[in-house]
Design a protein around this motif. Structure first.
Motif, PDB file in Angstrom:
ATOM      1  N   ALA A  23       0.831  -1.213   0.000  1.00  8.89           N
ATOM      2  CA  ALA A  23       0.000   0.000   0.000  1.00  8.89           C
ATOM      3  C   ALA A  23       0.864   1.261   0.000  1.00  8.89           C
ATOM      4  N   ASN A  24       0.221   2.358  -0.311  1.00  8.04           N
ATOM      5  CA  ASN A  24       0.865   3.671  -0.215  1.00  8.04           C
ATOM      6  C   ASN A  24       0.800   4.086   1.257  1.00  8.04           C
ATOM      7  N   LEU A  25       1.941   3.968   1.959  1.00  5.59           N
ATOM      8  CA  LEU A  25       1.962   4.251   3.402  1.00  5.59           C
ATOM      9  C   LEU A  25       2.057   5.750   3.665  1.00  5.59           C
ATOM     10  N   VAL A  26       1.085   6.256   4.402  1.00  4.93           N
ATOM     11  CA  VAL A  26       1.082   7.669   4.762  1.00  4.93           C
ATOM     12  C   VAL A  26       1.167   7.767   6.289  1.00  4.93           C
ATOM     13  N   LYS A  27       2.238   8.372   6.753  1.00  5.31           N
ATOM     14  CA  LYS A  27       2.389   8.496   8.218  1.00  5.31           C
ATOM     15  C   LYS A  27       1.637   9.722   8.723  1.00  5.31           C
ATOM     16  N   SER A  28       1.420   9.775  10.024  1.00  3.50           N
ATOM     17  CA  SER A  28       0.769  10.958  10.591  1.00  3.50           C
ATOM     18  C   SER A  28       1.655  11.491  11.703  1.00  3.50           C
ATOM     19  N   GLU A  29       1.595  12.778  11.857  1.00  2.00           N
ATOM     20  CA  GLU A  29       2.411  13.397  12.909  1.00  2.00           C
ATOM     21  C   GLU A  29       1.460  14.021  13.931  1.00  2.00           C
ATOM     22  N   VAL A  30       1.750  13.825  15.189  1.00  2.00           N
ATOM     23  CA  VAL A  30       0.851  14.361  16.220  1.00  2.00           C
ATOM     24  C   VAL A  30       1.623  15.282  17.157  1.00  2.00           C
ATOM     25  N   ARG A  31       1.037  16.445  17.378  1.00  2.00           N
ATOM     26  CA  ARG A  31       1.613  17.368  18.350  1.00  2.00           C
ATOM     27  C   ARG A  31       0.547  17.564  19.405  1.00  2.00           C
ATOM     28  N   VAL A  32       0.881  17.272  20.656  1.00  2.11           N
ATOM     29  CA  VAL A  32      -0.104  17.474  21.724  1.00  2.11           C
ATOM     30  C   VAL A  32       0.211  18.802  22.414  1.00  2.11           C
ATOM     31  N   PHE A  33      -0.746  19.702  22.376  1.00  2.00           N
ATOM     32  CA  PHE A  33      -0.559  21.026  22.974  1.00  2.00           C
ATOM     33  C   PHE A  33      -0.632  20.942  24.499  1.00  2.00           C
ATOM     34  N   GLU A  37      -4.915  19.191  23.695  1.00  2.00           N
ATOM     35  CA  GLU A  37      -5.449  19.010  22.330  1.00  2.00           C
ATOM     36  C   GLU A  37      -4.398  18.356  21.439  1.00  2.00           C
ATOM     37  N   SER A  38      -4.867  17.477  20.523  1.00  2.00           N
ATOM     38  CA  SER A  38      -3.947  16.865  19.555  1.00  2.00           C
ATOM     39  C   SER A  38      -4.049  17.591  18.229  1.00  2.00           C
ATOM     40  N   LYS A  39      -2.912  17.898  17.639  1.00  2.48           N
ATOM     41  CA  LYS A  39      -2.889  18.471  16.288  1.00  2.48           C
ATOM     42  C   LYS A  39      -2.316  17.377  15.387  1.00  2.48           C
ATOM     43  N   ILE A  40      -3.130  16.891  14.467  1.00  2.87           N
ATOM     44  CA  ILE A  40      -2.714  15.740  13.653  1.00  2.87           C
ATOM     45  C   ILE A  40      -2.460  16.201  12.217  1.00  2.87           C
ATOM     46  N   THR A  41      -1.332  15.789  11.665  1.00  6.39           N
ATOM     47  CA  THR A  41      -0.999  16.175  10.292  1.00  6.39           C
ATOM     48  C   THR A  41      -0.593  14.938   9.497  1.00  6.39           C
ATOM     49  N   LEU A  42      -1.174  14.773   8.320  1.00  6.83           N
ATOM     50  CA  LEU A  42      -0.778  13.656   7.456  1.00  6.83           C
ATOM     51  C   LEU A  42       0.535  14.010   6.786  1.00  6.83           C
ATOM     52  N   LYS A  43       1.452  13.048   6.708  1.00  4.16           N
ATOM     53  CA  LYS A  43       2.750  13.325   6.113  1.00  4.16           C
ATOM     54  C   LYS A  43       2.863  12.685   4.726  1.00  4.16           C
ATOM     55  N   GLY A  44       1.860  12.828   3.922  1.00  5.50           N
ATOM     56  CA  GLY A  44       1.904  12.262   2.558  1.00  5.50           C
ATOM     57  C   GLY A  44       0.563  12.455   1.904  1.00  5.50           C
ATOM     58  N   LYS A  45       0.490  12.028   0.617  1.00  3.35           N
ATOM     59  CA  LYS A  45      -0.756  12.243  -0.134  1.00  3.35           C
ATOM     60  C   LYS A  45      -1.580  10.966  -0.206  1.00  3.35           C
ATOM     61  N   ILE A  46      -2.901  11.151  -0.155  1.00  2.31           N
ATOM     62  CA  ILE A  46      -3.811  10.002  -0.279  1.00  2.31           C
ATOM     63  C   ILE A  46      -4.464  10.087  -1.652  1.00  2.31           C
ATOM     64  N   ASN A  64      -5.917   9.102  21.740  1.00  3.92           N
ATOM     65  CA  ASN A  64      -5.794   8.163  20.612  1.00  3.92           C
ATOM     66  C   ASN A  64      -7.126   7.978  19.886  1.00  3.92           C
ATOM     67  N   LEU A  65      -8.225   8.127  20.620  1.00  3.81           N
ATOM     68  CA  LEU A  65      -9.548   8.032  19.995  1.00  3.81           C
ATOM     69  C   LEU A  65      -9.777   9.226  19.058  1.00  3.81           C
ATOM     70  N   ILE A  66      -9.475  10.415  19.539  1.00  2.00           N
ATOM     71  CA  ILE A  66      -9.731  11.599  18.702  1.00  2.00           C
ATOM     72  C   ILE A  66      -8.819  11.559  17.470  1.00  2.00           C
ATOM     73  N   GLN A  67      -7.617  11.004  17.656  1.00  3.47           N
ATOM     74  CA  GLN A  67      -6.716  10.879  16.498  1.00  3.47           C
ATOM     75  C   GLN A  67      -7.284   9.909  15.477  1.00  3.47           C
ATOM     76  N   ALA A  68      -7.827   8.796  15.965  1.00  2.00           N
ATOM     77  CA  ALA A  68      -8.434   7.812  15.041  1.00  2.00           C
ATOM     78  C   ALA A  68      -9.578   8.468  14.277  1.00  2.00           C
ATOM     79  N   LEU A  69     -10.430   9.192  14.996  1.00  2.00           N
ATOM     80  CA  LEU A  69     -11.584   9.839  14.348  1.00  2.00           C
ATOM     81  C   LEU A  69     -11.110  10.884  13.339  1.00  2.00           C
TER      82      LEU A  69
END
Ligand code: R5P
Length: 290
Positions: A23-33, A37-46, A64-69
């Motif tokens: 698959a085309n693996l797209v990682k995510s980056e999380v910064r917790v303020f 609050e979690s700030k989630i950023t995709l590190k690639g294109k879907i 982890n739940l809010i990140q999944a959502l």
């Protein structure tokens, strides 16, 4: 090519699944303020193709739940089909109203995942099948029991016997015993719904005397269930005790308490990465996705 988004809590497992699915693996980056609050950023294109999101919901559970959502919601902006793999589904034990007024949080999760656009949910060894019925979308519970049993076949054991710490885990222990090739028994346990404390109700048990035991459970949280079962089984003069569980949360000093009670080894899967997660379940998840 299908897309696979690796959630922060399941990065290694997601990589393994992605490799197997090419698959085309797209990682995510999380910064917790600082406020949590979690700030989630995709590190690639879907692409527009099918997308798989892999994110376990272990502690910090709500984060982890809010990140999944969030990941599912983002994936849905590009892709019509979003398969959500939640290797460890936190909140799965809150699947009924045990005491009046309790919120059945699994019901809330069901609405949330459907609401953000999940087309299918795949979980591993959910606490009880009741939890699955709250997802009003296609859902599947896969089991890590064959993977765990395979691991234990490599260990030299003395007249082994599989033991479930409670009646609720009887079918799981039965399946483990079938795959592993031994007999099984199930203890009786009670849990005080207010304090959470557990007690073993079973009395005298001759058949465990001198034998190596494998305690099989879906999860270990505080370790209370395993400690009580171990203390009881040791009193019955068993030989060594091993623990096989799918999800090892091992909160606080649970591992220390379990070892102190007399468990020789804890083996779990990588639904929750950690010291005991020796069993990889990526193949089992890939089979379910295919
Ligand atoms: C209970 O029915 C489950 O199968 C586990 O035995 C339990 O949730 C483990 O929790 P703890 O480690 O806190 O006893």
């Amino acid at each position: 090519m299908i897309n696979l988004i690796a959630g922060n809590s399941s990065e290694d497992l997601a990589k393994k699944i992605s490799k197997k699915l090419k698959a085309n693996l797209v990682k995510s980056e999380v910064r917790v303020f600082p406020d949590g609050e979690s700030k989630i950023t995709l590190k690639g294109k879907i692409s527009k193709n099918k997308t798989i999101v892999v994110q376990s919901i272990y502690p910090p559970v709500d984060s982890n739940l809010i990140q999944a959502l969030g990941l599912v919601s983002k994936a849905k902006e590009y892709s019509n089909e979003v398969i959500t793999v939640i290797p460890y589904l936190g909140y799965a034990r809150q699947d009924r109203e045990f005491l009046p007024g309790e919120i059945v949080t699994m019901k809330v999760l069901g609405k949330l995942f459907k609401g953000v656009g999940a087309s299918e949910i795949i979980v591993v060894d959910i606490h009880s099948d009741i939890g699955l019925k709250f997802f009003k979308i296609k859902s599947e519970n896969v089991t890590a029991v064959p993977d765990l049993a395979k691991y234990f076949k490599k260990i030299k054991l003395k007249n082994p016997l599989v033991v479930s710490p409670d009646q609720g885990g009887k079918e799981r222990a039965k399946e483990f015993a079938k795959q592993f090739g031994s007999e099984f028994i199930a203890l009786s346990k009670t849990r005080d719904r207010k304090s959470g404390k557990v007690k073993i109700k079973t009395t005298g048990l001759d058949e465990v005397k001198g034998r190596d035991l494998i305690l099989v459970d879906d999860m270990i949280s505080t370790g209370g269930s395993i400690v009580k079962a171990t203390e009881f089984l040791k009193k019955q003069k068993c030989n060594r005790i091993f623990v096989a569980c799918t999800h090892a949360l091992l909160m606080n000093d649970a591992e220390k308490k379990i070892r102190k009670a007399g468990v020789s080894k804890i083996i779990s899967t990588n639904t929750i990465p950690g010291k005991t997660s020796m069993v990889d379940i990526s193949n089992t998840i890939v089979k379910a996705i295919r």
